[in-house]
Design a protein around this motif. Sequence first.
Motif, PDB file in Angstrom:
ATOM      1  N   LEU A  36       0.843  -1.187   0.000  1.00 54.14           N
ATOM      2  CA  LEU A  36       0.000   0.000   0.000  1.00 54.14           C
ATOM      3  C   LEU A  36       0.882   1.242   0.000  1.00 54.14           C
ATOM      4  O   LEU A  36       1.734   1.408   0.877  1.00 54.14           O
ATOM      5  N   VAL A  37       0.688   2.104  -1.022  1.00 53.39           N
ATOM      6  CA  VAL A  37       1.419   3.374  -1.105  1.00 53.39           C
ATOM      7  C   VAL A  37       0.442   4.479  -0.731  1.00 53.39           C
ATOM      8  O   VAL A  37      -0.593   4.649  -1.383  1.00 53.39           O
ATOM      9  N   PRO A  38       0.759   5.257   0.314  1.00 53.97           N
ATOM     10  CA  PRO A  38      -0.147   6.339   0.700  1.00 53.97           C
ATOM     11  C   PRO A  38      -0.322   7.358  -0.422  1.00 53.97           C
ATOM     12  O   PRO A  38       0.597   7.597  -1.212  1.00 53.97           O
ATOM     13  N   VAL A  39      -1.501   7.963  -0.508  1.00 50.26           N
ATOM     14  CA  VAL A  39      -1.827   8.906  -1.579  1.00 50.26           C
ATOM     15  C   VAL A  39      -0.860  10.084  -1.580  1.00 50.26           C
ATOM     16  O   VAL A  39      -0.471  10.579  -2.640  1.00 50.26           O
ATOM     17  N   HIS A  40      -0.424  10.550  -0.405  1.00 46.59           N
ATOM     18  CA  HIS A  40       0.466  11.721  -0.362  1.00 46.59           C
ATOM     19  C   HIS A  40       1.880  11.400  -0.872  1.00 46.59           C
ATOM     20  O   HIS A  40       2.689  12.288  -1.065  1.00 46.59           O
ATOM     21  N   ARG A  41       2.170  10.104  -1.131  1.00 48.37           N
ATOM     22  CA  ARG A  41       3.475   9.708  -1.673  1.00 48.37           C
ATOM     23  C   ARG A  41       3.441   9.493  -3.192  1.00 48.37           C
ATOM     24  O   ARG A  41       4.457   9.201  -3.790  1.00 48.37           O
ATOM     25  N   VAL A  42       2.255   9.639  -3.802  1.00 45.50           N
ATOM     26  CA  VAL A  42       2.104   9.414  -5.237  1.00 45.50           C
ATOM     27  C   VAL A  42       2.193  10.760  -5.950  1.00 45.50           C
ATOM     28  O   VAL A  42       1.583  11.742  -5.530  1.00 45.50           O
ATOM     29  N   ALA A  43       2.959  10.814  -7.050  1.00 45.59           N
ATOM     30  CA  ALA A  43       3.100  12.051  -7.820  1.00 45.59           C
ATOM     31  C   ALA A  43       1.778  12.385  -8.493  1.00 45.59           C
ATOM     32  O   ALA A  43       1.106  11.520  -9.038  1.00 45.59           O
ATOM     33  N   GLN A  44       1.416  13.646  -8.454  1.00 49.60           N
ATOM     34  CA  GLN A  44       0.172  14.115  -9.053  1.00 49.60           C
ATOM     35  C   GLN A  44       0.490  14.929 -10.302  1.00 49.60           C
ATOM     36  O   GLN A  44       1.552  15.523 -10.430  1.00 49.60           O
ATOM     37  N   GLY A  45      -0.434  14.955 -11.235  1.00 52.93           N
ATOM     38  CA  GLY A  45      -0.266  15.786 -12.422  1.00 52.93           C
ATOM     39  C   GLY A  45      -0.056  14.958 -13.670  1.00 52.93           C
ATOM     40  O   GLY A  45       0.160  13.747 -13.631  1.00 52.93           O
ATOM     41  N   ASP A  46      -0.119  15.659 -14.800  1.00 52.18           N
ATOM     42  CA  ASP A  46       0.041  15.019 -16.099  1.00 52.18           C
ATOM     43  C   ASP A  46       1.516  15.029 -16.498  1.00 52.18           C
ATOM     44  O   ASP A  46       2.283  15.902 -16.093  1.00 52.18           O
ATOM     45  N   PRO A  47       1.931  14.069 -17.333  1.00 49.80           N
ATOM     46  CA  PRO A  47       3.304  14.099 -17.838  1.00 49.80           C
ATOM     47  C   PRO A  47       3.490  15.307 -18.756  1.00 49.80           C
ATOM     48  O   PRO A  47       2.515  15.841 -19.295  1.00 49.80           O
ATOM     49  N   PRO A  48       4.724  15.762 -18.962  1.00 48.96           N
ATOM     50  CA  PRO A  48       4.943  16.915 -19.833  1.00 48.96           C
ATOM     51  C   PRO A  48       4.489  16.644 -21.263  1.00 48.96           C
ATOM     52  O   PRO A  48       4.430  15.500 -21.706  1.00 48.96           O
ATOM     53  N   ALA A  49       4.161  17.700 -21.973  1.00 47.29           N
ATOM     54  CA  ALA A  49       3.725  17.587 -23.367  1.00 47.29           C
ATOM     55  C   ALA A  49       4.872  17.056 -24.227  1.00 47.29           C
ATOM     56  O   ALA A  49       6.042  17.214 -23.868  1.00 47.29           O
ATOM     57  N   PRO A  50       4.563  16.411 -25.368  1.00 48.00           N
ATOM     58  CA  PRO A  50       5.625  15.854 -26.220  1.00 48.00           C
ATOM     59  C   PRO A  50       6.735  16.833 -26.613  1.00 48.00           C
ATOM     60  O   PRO A  50       7.892  16.463 -26.596  1.00 48.00           O
TER      61      PRO A  50
END
Length: 98
Positions: A15-29
């Motif tokens: 189990l990985v806590p939510v606050h340890r997961v990176a948020q956001g979209d990957p950069p544009a091409p």
Amino acid sequence: MRGTGSQRLVADGLLVPVHRVAQGDPPAPPVQLFLGLCVLAPVVGAAQSALDVVQDMFESDCKPFMPSYTHLSDSPGKRENLTAVEHAQLRTSLAGAA
């Protein structure tokens, strides 16, 4: 794991806590391409410079560290290694251009 020769660790059902997961979209091409070139260009340049140094050593009268050969270019193993490096560098340059 000491003494087993294994350097791998597998964790199932972790189990990985939510606050340890990176948020956001990957950069544009275009940004990914720019960042990739910023990393790739110095590496290719360094490889080309290293290859130039080795080629200069082959063309000079520099004696190798092996007493059985008078010149570095007399060593078949070194010639084979240089050819492999040249091909790898060419493949890297072509991959960067594509």
